[in-house]
Design an enzyme around this catalytic site. Structure first.
Site, PDB file in Angstrom:
ATOM      1  N   GLU A  32       2.285  12.685 -13.212  1.00  0.00           N
ATOM      2  CA  GLU A  32       1.589  12.767 -11.931  1.00  0.00           C
ATOM      3  C   GLU A  32       2.456  13.566 -10.948  1.00  0.00           C
ATOM      4  O   GLU A  32       3.538  13.124 -10.575  1.00  0.00           O
ATOM      5  CB  GLU A  32       1.363  11.345 -11.400  1.00  0.00           C
ATOM      6  CG  GLU A  32       0.467  11.307 -10.204  1.00  0.00           C
ATOM      7  CD  GLU A  32       0.200   9.888  -9.707  1.00  0.00           C
ATOM      8  OE1 GLU A  32       1.115   9.046  -9.753  1.00  0.00           O
ATOM      9  OE2 GLU A  32      -0.922   9.642  -9.252  1.00  0.00           O
ATOM     10  N   GLU A  81      -3.354  -1.153  -8.661  1.00  0.00           N
ATOM     11  CA  GLU A  81      -4.035   0.150  -8.614  1.00  0.00           C
ATOM     12  C   GLU A  81      -2.934   1.190  -8.681  1.00  0.00           C
ATOM     13  O   GLU A  81      -2.225   1.404  -7.691  1.00  0.00           O
ATOM     14  CB  GLU A  81      -4.809   0.312  -7.300  1.00  0.00           C
ATOM     15  CG  GLU A  81      -5.933  -0.677  -7.095  1.00  0.00           C
ATOM     16  CD  GLU A  81      -7.167  -0.332  -7.899  1.00  0.00           C
ATOM     17  OE1 GLU A  81      -7.222   0.758  -8.503  1.00  0.00           O
ATOM     18  OE2 GLU A  81      -8.069  -1.175  -7.947  1.00  0.00           O
ATOM     19  N   CYS A 113      -4.904   9.783  -5.894  1.00  0.00           N
ATOM     20  CA  CYS A 113      -4.710   9.270  -7.254  1.00  0.00           C
ATOM     21  C   CYS A 113      -5.838   9.695  -8.191  1.00  0.00           C
ATOM     22  O   CYS A 113      -5.672   9.668  -9.404  1.00  0.00           O
ATOM     23  CB  CYS A 113      -4.577   7.754  -7.208  1.00  0.00           C
ATOM     24  SG  CYS A 113      -5.871   6.998  -6.224  1.00  0.00           S
ATOM     25  N   LYS A 124       1.884  -4.937   3.428  1.00  0.00           N
ATOM     26  CA  LYS A 124       3.032  -4.073   3.695  1.00  0.00           C
ATOM     27  C   LYS A 124       2.608  -2.631   3.461  1.00  0.00           C
ATOM     28  O   LYS A 124       2.399  -2.212   2.331  1.00  0.00           O
ATOM     29  CB  LYS A 124       4.212  -4.403   2.775  1.00  0.00           C
ATOM     30  CG  LYS A 124       5.497  -3.713   3.260  1.00  0.00           C
ATOM     31  CD  LYS A 124       6.543  -3.551   2.192  1.00  0.00           C
ATOM     32  CE  LYS A 124       6.403  -2.319   1.367  1.00  0.00           C
ATOM     33  NZ  LYS A 124       6.451  -1.034   2.090  1.00  0.00           N
ATOM     34  N   PRO A 125       2.458  -1.847   4.540  1.00  0.00           N
ATOM     35  CA  PRO A 125       2.161  -0.430   4.339  1.00  0.00           C
ATOM     36  C   PRO A 125       3.411   0.303   3.854  1.00  0.00           C
ATOM     37  O   PRO A 125       4.511  -0.246   3.908  1.00  0.00           O
ATOM     38  CB  PRO A 125       1.765   0.051   5.741  1.00  0.00           C
ATOM     39  CG  PRO A 125       2.364  -0.919   6.690  1.00  0.00           C
ATOM     40  CD  PRO A 125       2.592  -2.217   5.952  1.00  0.00           C
ATOM     41  N   ALA A 126       3.238   1.535   3.401  1.00  0.00           N
ATOM     42  CA  ALA A 126       4.416   2.346   3.055  1.00  0.00           C
ATOM     43  C   ALA A 126       5.215   2.571   4.334  1.00  0.00           C
ATOM     44  O   ALA A 126       4.639   2.749   5.417  1.00  0.00           O
ATOM     45  CB  ALA A 126       3.969   3.672   2.458  1.00  0.00           C
ATOM     46  N   GLU A 127       6.525   2.607   4.208  1.00  0.00           N
ATOM     47  CA  GLU A 127       7.361   2.715   5.416  1.00  0.00           C
ATOM     48  C   GLU A 127       7.138   4.044   6.138  1.00  0.00           C
ATOM     49  O   GLU A 127       7.353   4.148   7.343  1.00  0.00           O
ATOM     50  CB  GLU A 127       8.845   2.472   5.105  1.00  0.00           C
ATOM     51  CG  GLU A 127       9.435   3.183   3.909  1.00  0.00           C
ATOM     52  CD  GLU A 127       9.234   2.447   2.580  1.00  0.00           C
ATOM     53  OE1 GLU A 127       8.105   2.011   2.283  1.00  0.00           O
ATOM     54  OE2 GLU A 127      10.215   2.345   1.820  1.00  0.00           O
ATOM     55  N   ALA A 144       0.824  -1.210   0.000  1.00  0.00           N
ATOM     56  CA  ALA A 144       0.000   0.000   0.000  1.00  0.00           C
ATOM     57  C   ALA A 144       0.863   1.269   0.000  1.00  0.00           C
ATOM     58  O   ALA A 144       2.003   1.247   0.473  1.00  0.00           O
ATOM     59  CB  ALA A 144      -0.900  -0.006   1.235  1.00  0.00           C
ATOM     60  N   PRO A 145       0.305   2.376  -0.478  1.00  0.00           N
ATOM     61  CA  PRO A 145       1.023   3.659  -0.493  1.00  0.00           C
ATOM     62  C   PRO A 145       0.735   4.457   0.785  1.00  0.00           C
ATOM     63  O   PRO A 145      -0.021   4.016   1.647  1.00  0.00           O
ATOM     64  CB  PRO A 145       0.429   4.352  -1.710  1.00  0.00           C
ATOM     65  CG  PRO A 145      -0.992   3.891  -1.715  1.00  0.00           C
ATOM     66  CD  PRO A 145      -0.991   2.494  -1.148  1.00  0.00           C
ATOM     67  N   TRP A 146       1.327   5.668   0.855  1.00  0.00           N
ATOM     68  CA  TRP A 146       1.244   6.464   2.077  1.00  0.00           C
ATOM     69  C   TRP A 146       0.115   7.504   2.058  1.00  0.00           C
ATOM     70  O   TRP A 146      -0.082   8.192   3.047  1.00  0.00           O
ATOM     71  CB  TRP A 146       2.580   7.193   2.330  1.00  0.00           C
ATOM     72  CG  TRP A 146       3.172   7.831   1.095  1.00  0.00           C
ATOM     73  CD1 TRP A 146       4.241   7.349   0.387  1.00  0.00           C
ATOM     74  CD2 TRP A 146       2.743   9.015   0.416  1.00  0.00           C
ATOM     75  NE1 TRP A 146       4.501   8.160  -0.697  1.00  0.00           N
ATOM     76  CE2 TRP A 146       3.585   9.195  -0.701  1.00  0.00           C
ATOM     77  CE3 TRP A 146       1.717   9.954   0.622  1.00  0.00           C
ATOM     78  CZ2 TRP A 146       3.452  10.268  -1.597  1.00  0.00           C
ATOM     79  CZ3 TRP A 146       1.583  11.012  -0.272  1.00  0.00           C
ATOM     80  CH2 TRP A 146       2.429  11.156  -1.360  1.00  0.00           C
TER      81      TRP A 146
HETATM   82  P1  NAD Z   1       5.183   3.960  -4.441  1.00  0.00           P
HETATM   83  O1  NAD Z   1       4.891   3.236  -5.698  1.00  0.00           O
HETATM   84  O2  NAD Z   1       6.482   4.652  -4.305  1.00  0.00           O
HETATM   85  O3  NAD Z   1       5.087   2.977  -3.191  1.00  0.00           O
HETATM   86  C1  NAD Z   1       3.930   2.214  -2.947  1.00  0.00           C
HETATM   87  C2  NAD Z   1       4.291   1.027  -2.078  1.00  0.00           C
HETATM   88  O4  NAD Z   1       5.177   0.181  -2.816  1.00  0.00           O
HETATM   89  C3  NAD Z   1       5.025   1.385  -0.782  1.00  0.00           C
HETATM   90  O5  NAD Z   1       4.572   0.526   0.231  1.00  0.00           O
HETATM   91  C4  NAD Z   1       6.475   1.075  -1.122  1.00  0.00           C
HETATM   92  O6  NAD Z   1       7.265   0.744   0.011  1.00  0.00           O
HETATM   93  C5  NAD Z   1       6.308  -0.123  -2.028  1.00  0.00           C
HETATM   94  N1  NAD Z   1       7.437  -0.367  -2.934  1.00  0.00           N
HETATM   95  C6  NAD Z   1       8.352   0.514  -3.404  1.00  0.00           C
HETATM   96  N2  NAD Z   1       9.239  -0.117  -4.204  1.00  0.00           N
HETATM   97  C7  NAD Z   1       8.874  -1.417  -4.238  1.00  0.00           C
HETATM   98  C8  NAD Z   1       9.386  -2.564  -4.898  1.00  0.00           C
HETATM   99  N3  NAD Z   1      10.473  -2.499  -5.665  1.00  0.00           N
HETATM  100  N4  NAD Z   1       8.750  -3.742  -4.711  1.00  0.00           N
HETATM  101  C9  NAD Z   1       7.644  -3.836  -3.940  1.00  0.00           C
HETATM  102  N5  NAD Z   1       7.120  -2.782  -3.290  1.00  0.00           N
HETATM  103  C10 NAD Z   1       7.714  -1.582  -3.443  1.00  0.00           C
HETATM  104  O7  NAD Z   1       3.942   4.944  -4.241  1.00  0.00           O
HETATM  105  P2  NAD Z   1       3.726   6.012  -3.090  1.00  0.00           P
HETATM  106  O8  NAD Z   1       4.661   7.135  -3.369  1.00  0.00           O
HETATM  107  O9  NAD Z   1       3.731   5.356  -1.772  1.00  0.00           O
HETATM  108  O10 NAD Z   1       2.195   6.461  -3.367  1.00  0.00           O
HETATM  109  C11 NAD Z   1       1.847   7.335  -4.350  1.00  0.00           C
HETATM  110  C12 NAD Z   1       1.441   6.606  -5.618  1.00  0.00           C
HETATM  111  O11 NAD Z   1       0.363   5.700  -5.326  1.00  0.00           O
HETATM  112  C13 NAD Z   1       0.877   7.547  -6.662  1.00  0.00           C
HETATM  113  O12 NAD Z   1       1.376   7.179  -7.927  1.00  0.00           O
HETATM  114  C14 NAD Z   1      -0.618   7.321  -6.597  1.00  0.00           C
HETATM  115  O13 NAD Z   1      -1.333   7.646  -7.758  1.00  0.00           O
HETATM  116  C15 NAD Z   1      -0.683   5.880  -6.291  1.00  0.00           C
HETATM  117  N6  NAD Z   1      -1.988   5.531  -5.717  1.00  0.00           N
HETATM  118  C16 NAD Z   1      -2.890   4.864  -6.501  1.00  0.00           C
HETATM  119  C17 NAD Z   1      -4.153   4.543  -6.002  1.00  0.00           C
HETATM  120  C18 NAD Z   1      -5.157   3.803  -6.849  1.00  0.00           C
HETATM  121  O14 NAD Z   1      -6.160   3.362  -6.292  1.00  0.00           O
HETATM  122  N7  NAD Z   1      -4.938   3.634  -8.136  1.00  0.00           N
HETATM  123  C19 NAD Z   1      -4.494   4.891  -4.695  1.00  0.00           C
HETATM  124  C20 NAD Z   1      -3.547   5.570  -3.917  1.00  0.00           C
HETATM  125  C21 NAD Z   1      -2.292   5.883  -4.439  1.00  0.00           C
END
Ligand code: NAD
Length: 503
Positions: free
Chosen positions: A391, A258, A292, A183-186, A157-159
């Protein structure tokens, strides 16, 4: 007196394995920082691949019992879960605002009630699995469909909405009889941990819901590639989503992505201008634009263009930046100083090819120590410029004019993304055409942002595939089995002649 969440709740660690908090064993720590002040909030030991293995093992142990529970039993547990979450609403809202810098009114009125409602929805959905009826599709057989849990789900999941993301990932998965490791975002583990604790308190068996708080590279990739994980459900950026897809594909997993968005906001010349201006400011600034589905590109038909730009600029200037815990604060900081600088970089580069009408800077004074950025309106950018195509994930709206309806619809579809969009008009034929022709997983008419548990959320094109929320996501966490019974009781069946012998 503003109450703040007490993080000593998580003194034992930020991993939740088998119904208990535990420290991570990566040998490295991460510190959650309050983005409104830059102050350190909570330091925890990150999860190692071995912690992921332990979480997956706990989920595997819990699977037979949970998958074997009746839909009614799972539904009862989820109803209790919804009730526990409701009792903890205040605490959850405080923790969410603390780790994300969200205005407390947003956490209280959107994130927390949305998550509680999701739990109530999936409690009902657990008993409502729909399917095709059984029947004799071949005259000699009766066929029916079983929908079965998939197994251990690995979610990432993202943050930006940590609590809602935990809800969207965990609830449909467990309602369908799976067990899960999230796994939540760190940057934001707190409310995912509270969510898992609430599950335990509601009587959901240990090991059904597990949380690993670690980095994407270490814990995330190990979870996605884990041979005992049957499905990966990822929400995050399109870039990381591609990496996740590679790993998941190489281990033949079901995949749900997503990803990012760049939602268009299409205003036709017969729209209610005031409604469109209000909708654009709310849609662009919700969660400080870190949404998003946020409105990021407004296309406004020429006769309304000037009035729309001045209306949005005026309204943006009234938005109150401030302490997220002040109930009057409209806009909090971005998630981190690094992310604020990234957003500012996009706006600064845009000055060479476009006009920054309002905003475009961090506030001074008391707010200077936080990751704040003023609501920003940009005009005059070309359709192929980076502020229109990429984005930004910040409080920035770009406005462009268009002439014909054809042109507006073409521009709305002209990015790689397809998560959400809105169209504004009083003409049912125009709005109807927009709903048909815009390539996105959600099209709002005369509004932008609202979501509901009963309806799906998910993307087209580079925004990914699969759905969160609704019966559609519930079904995604099941696999379909065809069961076929012979009705003839004949040893030498007619079709055997295609393999041996003749009639
Ligand atoms: P991110 O892609 O950087 O990180 C998301 C998650 O992935 C975090 O938990 C991170 O630790 C993990 N991650 C990072 N590298 C990884 C890897 N190599 N392998 C596995 N996991 C990994 O995104 P973010 O910056 O946390 O969140 C913002 C992004 O999320 C934006 O692009 C936003 O549009 C998107 N988002 C999409 C939706 C949707 O429903 N489509 C909803 C919320 C956020």
């Amino acid at each position: 007196m503003v109450q703040r969440f007490d993080v000593s709740t998580f003194a034992q660690g930020a991993q939740y394995l088998d119904g208990r908090l535990a420290p991570g064993s990566a040998g490295r720590t991460h510190t959650v920082v309050d983005p409104a002040t830059g102050e350190q909030v909570y330091t925890y030991e990150l999860a190692s691949p071995a912690d992921v293995d332990a979480a997956v093992a706990a989920a595997q142990r819990a699977l037979p019992g949970w998958a074997g529970a009746t839909p009614g039993e799972r539904s009862d547990a989820l109803h209790r879960f919804a009730a526990v979450l409701g009792e903890r609403a205040e605490e959850l809202a405080q923790a969410e605002s603390l780790q994300c810098g969200k205005p407390i009114k947003l956490s209280k009125e959107f994130d927390v009630p949305g998550s509680v409602d999701n739990a109530a929805f999936f409690a009902g959905a657990a008993r409502q699995l729909a399917g095709v009826s059984a029947g004799e599709y071949s005259g000699d057989h009766t066929s029916y469909i079983r929908r079965e849990p998939i197994g251990v789900i690995g979610s990432i999941a993202p943050w930006n909405y940590p609590l809602q993301m935990a809800a969207w990932k965990i609830l449909p998965a467990i309602a369908a009889g799976n067990t899960i490791v999230l796994k939540p975002a760190e940057l934001t583990p707190l409310t995912s941990l509270m969510f898992a604790q609430a599950a335990t308190e509601a009587g959901i068996p240990n090991g059904v819901v597990n949380i690993v708080s670690g980095t994407g590279r270490d814990a995330g990739e190990h979870l996605v590639g884990h041979p005992a994980v049957a499905m990966t459900s990822f929400t995050g950026s399109t870039e990381v989503g591609k990496r996740v897809a590679e790993i998941a594909t190489s281990t033949v997993k079901r995949l749900h992505l997503e990803l990012g968005g760049k939602a268009p906001f299409l205003v036709f010349d017969d729209a209610d201008l005031t409604a469109a201006v209000h909708g654009a400011v709310a849609g662009a600034l919700i969660n400080t634009g870190q949404d998003c589905t946020a409105a990021t590109r407004a296309y406004v038909q020429r006769p309304l263009y000037d009035a729309f730009v001045s209306g949005v600029a005026e309204l943006m200037d009234t938005v109150r930046l401030g302490d997220p815990f002040d109930p009057d604060t409209d806009l909090g900081p971005l998630i981190s100083h690094a992310h604020r600088d990234r957003v500012a970089g996009f706006v600064d580069r845009a000055r060479s090819y476009a006009t920054v009408v309002t905003g475009g800077e961090a506030p001074g004074g008391e707010l200077a120590k936080g990751a704040y950025y003023r609501p920003t309106l940009i005009t005059g950018a070309a359709q192929d410029s980076e502020v229109v195509q990429r984005e930004l994930f910040g409080p920035v709206l770009v406005v462009l004019p268009f002439d014909s309806d054809d042109e507006g619809l073409r521009l709305a579809n002209d990015t790689p993304y397809g998560l959400a969009a809105s169209a504004w008009s009083r003409d049912v034929h125009r709005t109807g055409r927009a709903t048909r022709e815009i390539k996105a997983g959600c099209v709002w008419i005369n509004d932008h942002i609202p979501i509901i548990s009963e309806m799906p959320h998910g993307g087209y094109r580079a925004s990914g595939f699969g759905k969160d929320m609704s019966a559609y996501s519930f079904e995604e966490y099941t696999q379909v089995k065809h069961v076929m019974y012979d009705n003839t009781a004949v040893a030498r069946k007619d079709w055997h002649r295609t393999v041996f012998g003749s009639r």
